[in-house]
Design an enzyme around this catalytic site. Sequence first.
Site, PDB file in Angstrom:
ATOM      1  CB  CYS A  82      -2.820   0.093  -6.517  1.00  0.00           C
ATOM      2  SG  CYS A  82      -1.370   1.009  -7.060  1.00  0.00           S
ATOM      3  CD  GLU A 131      -7.355   4.895  -1.307  1.00  0.00           C
ATOM      4  OE1 GLU A 131      -6.152   5.172  -1.336  1.00  0.00           O
ATOM      5  OE2 GLU A 131      -7.901   4.150  -2.158  1.00  0.00           O
ATOM      6  CG  HIS A 133      -4.825   4.562  -4.469  1.00  0.00           C
ATOM      7  ND1 HIS A 133      -4.534   3.901  -3.301  1.00  0.00           N
ATOM      8  CD2 HIS A 133      -3.791   4.317  -5.313  1.00  0.00           C
ATOM      9  CE1 HIS A 133      -3.361   3.286  -3.424  1.00  0.00           C
ATOM     10  NE2 HIS A 133      -2.896   3.531  -4.639  1.00  0.00           N
TER      11      HIS A 133
END
Length: 438
Positions: A311, A397, A395
């Site tokens: 990001c 995760e 992202h």
Amino acid sequence: METKALSFALSLNDLTNNRFSSNTPHAAAKVSVFTVRCSSSGSGERPWKNSDARLVLEDGSIWRAKSFGASGTQVGEVVFNTSLTGYQEILTDPSYAGQFVLMTNPHIGNTGINFDDEESIQCFLAGLVIRSLSISTSNWRCKKPLGDYLAERNIMGIYDVDTRAITRRLRQDGSLIGVLSTDNSKKDEELLHMSKSWNIVGKDLISGVSCKTPHEWVDKTKQQWEFSKVPGEAFHVVAYDFGIKHNILRRLASYGCKITVVPCTWSASETLKMKPDGVLFSNGPGDPSAVPYAVETVKNIIGKVPVFGICMGHQLLGQALGGKTFKMKFGHHGGNHPVRNLRSGHVEISAQNHNYAVDPATLPEGVEVTHINLNDGSCAGLAFPAQQLMSLQYHPEASPGPHDSDYAFREFVELMKQGKNRTKESLHQLSAAQALDA
């Protein structure tokens, strides 16, 4: 308690909804008189909440709403998030610093709040905007309702507002600055002036969300949420905290990494002294062009150890390589954005949260665009094999969101393994050369 009496006089014919017959024009009406007594506490409260808040946007529109959480007046950039759930992770994502988050899913709050789903130690967003606030919670992990949670953390929230209409406006006009207020003493014109006087562009927001001192991270993903095999070899990763989410650290730890988290102002020389196997540049809020010190740090680390940017880290890598970043119309926020992996051809459903993007046309030769966002074609991933570099705009995760992209952590581990092998090979060649000289 105050009691009031009201007297009524009704004719029997009125009660039966009849008229006097034309053939009995002189018939007398029977009249009944009765009294109704009403009791009142005098408070005048209704069993529902009245509108007591305003969201005033810089385009001049005013949105009446009902407040929950904290009260007061707050300014921020309004963005919409398309996630269906995961509002607690969104509330605690430091990348939302300076922003009001509008949830497009209309019903929010039904799972309450628990202690396991937080992505940082506090809430950094400016406020929460929703359509319908759940009046009850129904999750077995719930410890408290959403409103109490926001009030404790001094975060403003509003509900009973037309989030669909605001979202359409943001999609048409782009992200807008707004002022959220529960202060009736402030006029609409005053709030509008505040919204037009504030700008999020050019502000250094990562310094306000980063940790202050280095620390070790050891927590792994809890077993009930684990879904991938953990490799045996361990690697030391220095993670730059530009607003890092806890689940990024948990996923790295679950892949066998020993992690040292450092502040955003930590120098490249100090990082290299720690002899890490790899460096992670994390997510974070705001404009990457507003933090030249971070870009300089990234420049001084690239090429010396394997690096992974997520990001904000992806955008800083883009600038450090000589590329440019730009502000998107309304950004990407949500857990359901399609991304194509150009190397494999696979499509991933990704979790995203950013208002800026890297312009791939400005990147130097040798840098490869590895992923693109299928909604608008923007750059969603980079690789520079010669510099042992990889990055993702979204992202991996998730949290909240699907885990389609979790393999990226495994790829980073493989990159560090290759880097360690290169170092061993270089040392071996150096040792061999010294032996020949002897």
